[in-house]
Motif scaffolding. Structure first.
Motif, PDB file in Angstrom:
ATOM      1  N   GLY A 205      22.738  40.902  66.363  1.00  0.00           N
ATOM      2  CA  GLY A 205      23.178  42.276  66.583  1.00  0.00           C
ATOM      3  C   GLY A 205      22.197  43.155  67.321  1.00  0.00           C
ATOM      4  N   TYR A 206      20.918  42.886  67.217  1.00  0.00           N
ATOM      5  CA  TYR A 206      19.937  43.733  67.899  1.00  0.00           C
ATOM      6  C   TYR A 206      19.738  43.338  69.359  1.00  0.00           C
ATOM      7  CZ  TYR A 206      16.605  39.907  67.274  1.00  0.00           C
ATOM      8  OH  TYR A 206      15.983  38.685  67.318  1.00  0.00           O
TER       9      TYR A 206
ATOM     10  N   GLN B 104      22.527  41.474  71.790  1.00  0.00           N
ATOM     11  CA  GLN B 104      23.741  40.702  72.025  1.00  0.00           C
ATOM     12  C   GLN B 104      24.207  40.832  73.478  1.00  0.00           C
ATOM     13  OE1 GLN B 104      27.552  41.737  70.009  1.00  0.00           O
ATOM     14  NE2 GLN B 104      27.201  39.760  69.020  1.00  0.00           N
TER      15      GLN B 104
ATOM     16  N   GLN C 103      20.440  52.136  68.940  1.00  0.00           N
ATOM     17  CA  GLN C 103      21.642  51.457  69.445  1.00  0.00           C
ATOM     18  C   GLN C 103      21.899  51.872  70.892  1.00  0.00           C
ATOM     19  OE1 GLN C 103      23.515  49.355  67.452  1.00  0.00           O
ATOM     20  NE2 GLN C 103      24.905  48.855  69.094  1.00  0.00           N
TER      21      GLN C 103
END
Length: 134
Positions: free
Chosen positions: A42-43, A45, A94
């Motif tokens: 997730g960090y 992708q 993010q």
């Protein structure tokens, strides 16, 4: 009688040809590509997908620090070349970067790659997407 029989046979052939044409016209078209999707944690992708006339990529990161440079590459594995490449500073938190390759070559194998260059001299880490056969 011979002419009537010929007319019936001609009408039957014309009807079959028309029906066959309608059946072909009504058939749906399949996607132009096979594969694609996302890979990586997730960090970090990386995703690649078929946009019908272009190849779409996205890289999603969630780093605690912006102390790196990010390079996004779309590889053409068929010709073993970089189809397109761009670099920019990493972001903290993010962040999603999207990019497209216009006019990809039909029949070629593409893959997206994100490289993260950390402090000078420490090298880089990377993540690649699954293959997309366009």
């Amino acid at each position: 009688m011979h002419i009537k029989g010929l007319r019936k046979a001609t009408l039957a052939l014309a009807t079959m040809a028309t029906a066959g044409g309608i059946a072909l016209t009504g058939a749906g078209s399949a996607s132009a590509s096979v594969g694609g999707g996302c890979a990586g944690p997730g960090y970090q992708q990386v995703c690649i997908s078929d946009g019908w006339t272009q190849i779409n990529t996205s890289v999603t990161t969630n780093f605690a620090s912006n102390n790196c440079t990010e390079q996004v590459i779309i590889w053409d594995y068929t010709t073993n070349t970089q189809a397109i490449s761009t670099s920019f500073p990493c972001h903290s938190g993010q962040y999603t970067f999207t990019w497209a390759l216009a006019n990809p070559t039909y029949g070629h194998d593409y893959k997206a790659e994100a490289r993260f260059y950390w402090q000078p001299g420490t090298g880089y880490t990377y993540q690649t997407s699954p293959d997309l056969h366009f």
